[in-house]
Design a protein around this motif. Structure first.
Motif, PDB file in Angstrom:
ATOM      1  N   ILE A 324       1.001  -1.417   0.261  1.00 60.89           N
ATOM      2  CA  ILE A 324      -0.127  -0.241  -0.110  1.00 60.89           C
ATOM      3  C   ILE A 324       0.597   0.789  -0.345  1.00 60.89           C
ATOM      4  N   GLU A 326       1.487   5.718  -0.222  1.00 63.24           N
ATOM      5  CA  GLU A 326       1.540   6.615   1.415  1.00 63.24           C
ATOM      6  C   GLU A 326       0.596   7.587   0.986  1.00 63.24           C
ATOM      7  N   THR A 328      -2.564   6.656  -0.983  1.00 55.89           N
ATOM      8  CA  THR A 328      -3.821   5.995  -0.770  1.00 55.89           C
ATOM      9  C   THR A 328      -3.471   5.245   0.961  1.00 55.89           C
ATOM     10  N   GLN A 329      -2.552   4.998   1.310  1.00 56.74           N
ATOM     11  CA  GLN A 329      -3.511   5.102   2.624  1.00 56.74           C
ATOM     12  C   GLN A 329      -3.863   5.886   4.014  1.00 56.74           C
ATOM     13  N   HIS A 330      -2.943   7.228   3.394  1.00 54.01           N
ATOM     14  CA  HIS A 330      -3.702   8.513   3.146  1.00 54.01           C
ATOM     15  C   HIS A 330      -5.398   9.226   3.323  1.00 54.01           C
ATOM     16  N   TYR A 332      -7.608   6.555   2.747  1.00 54.09           N
ATOM     17  CA  TYR A 332      -8.210   5.779   3.402  1.00 54.09           C
ATOM     18  C   TYR A 332      -8.227   5.908   4.523  1.00 54.09           C
ATOM     19  N   ASP A 333      -7.673   6.593   5.494  1.00 54.15           N
ATOM     20  CA  ASP A 333      -7.497   7.065   6.945  1.00 54.15           C
ATOM     21  C   ASP A 333      -7.963   8.270   7.164  1.00 54.15           C
TER      22      ASP A 333
END
Ligand SMILES: *Cc1c(COP(=O)(O)O)cnc(C)c1O
Length: 353
Positions: A324, A326, A328-330, A332-333
């Motif tokens: 995953i 950065e 994408t994760q941001h 999502y969060d």
């Protein structure tokens, strides 16, 4: 809107939250209302969940006059229940209705009905991390005649299903097959409408991809099979050399509410974002050169789904080493944080019960 409420006399046992899955368990009630050309929408009611009785010649069974929506009610840590941008689902349903010659819904009253229904069923909103109450509004043509034409009678229903976390085993990037034979939609067709028929026509490619170990297909445009459209039931975004690119809404792509929300978050935070045509050649070149930094799908069910591998014409490309990324994760969060009420909603997206 005057809604009559008939409560069930046999409420079901709430399910075990560790084994919810998706769309298999239904709540005690459903919302319904009827349309006829003469009277408009009438008989708004919340009734015990039960099988429908429809005429064997009902339009929906023969000519596919059906549209639907999907959204969720989220349980916050303070145990209140909230919805994410529900008015956008109602607006989109009306755009789908216009395309399929189905009757449109009164926006404000339908939102009111949706909130009332969620209020009645709110105890079914699960508490565990990542779980939610999935809401499925749908609308279908219900004339009792085999003639082919715009319908005079329709039925609108909302059902609800407690669903498990999409990522029960952690966020694992998915493998996606780029489909170069079947197409999902064409401009001028029903691609931008959320209608059941689009799904019926995409199953074959989905099955073929699944046989080869891929979880979904990435669709190309229906004319040249050249431009990227979307993934299965999700829109798609790429980070190429620092630029976030997502296919523009050309008419054959479903205008996702998650897509729109991602774009609003990214633009607010100053990312370089483009909604434009993205050809498979450009994407392939980026994969060859190593400038494709991240890829992800976005939709209500998964919220954000990282893509770890793309396969095109038998050639496999890993994206971000199958991990995953950065951004994408941001995303999502941020989105899940707002949806479950862990992050303040600066956008005015949340509707509390
Ligand atoms: C519902 C759907 C999406 C995602 O839309 P959201 O509003 O974000 O859930 C994307 N593509 C297709 C084909 C869909 O049916």
């Amino acid at each position: 809107m005057n809604i009559t409420i008939t409560k069930t006399t046999t409420p079901k046992q709430k399910p075990d939250e560790s084994a919810l899955g998706f769309g298999k368990i239904f709540t005690d009630h459903m919302f319904m209302m009827d349309y006829s050309k003469e009277t408009g929408w009438t008989n708004a009611r919340i009734v015990p969940f039960e099988n429908l009785s429809i005429h064997p010649a009902s339009t929906v069974l023969h000519y596919g006059s059906e549209i639907f929506e999907g959204l969720k009610a989220y349980r916050r840590v303070d145990s209140k229940v909230q919805l994410f941008r529900p008015i956008e689902n109602i607006r989109r349903m009306n755009r789908s209705a216009e395309r399929l010659c189905l009757p449109e819904l009164p926006e404000e009253e339908t939102l009111e009905a949706l909130l009332k229904f969620v209020e009645v069923e709110q105890d079914w909103t699960p508490y565990s991390e990542g779980t939610s109450l999935y809401l499925r509004p749908f609308l279908f043509g219900n004339d009792e005649s085999l003639g082919v034409h715009a319908v005079s009678n329709a039925t609108f229903i909302i059902i609800a299903s407690p669903v498990g976390s999409y990522y029960a085993e952690g966020i694992n990037p998915v493998k996606i097959m780029i489909e170069d034979e079947d197409v999902r939609a064409v401009r001028g067709g029903t691609g931008y409408a959320k209608c059941g028929g689009n799904y019926a026509a995409s199953n074959r490619a989905g099955e073929r991809a699944a046989q080869q170990g891929y979880s979904q297909v990435l669709w190309l445009d229906g004319v040249e099979r050249k431009y990227i459209e979307e993934v299965g039931a999700m829109n798609v975004m790429f980070k190429i050399d620092g630029e976030i690119v997502t296919p523009m809404l050309s008419g054959s792509i479903l205008p996702g509410i998650t897509r729109m929300s991602c774009l609003e978050v990214l633009r607010k935070e100053g990312y370089k974002v483009s909604e434009r045509l993205l050809s498979i050649d450009e994407l392939e070149e980026a994969m060859e050169k190593g400038t494709l930094e991240e890829a992800w799908g976005c939709g209500t069910a998964a919220v954000i789904s990282p893509i770890g591998e793309l396969c095109y014409k038998g050639k496999k490309y890993a994206v971000n080493n199958g991990e995953i990324g950065e951004t994408t994760q941001h995303l999502y969060d941020t989105l899940t944080g707002i949806q479950w009420g862990k992050i303040a909603d600066e956008f005015g997206w949340i509707v509390e019960l």
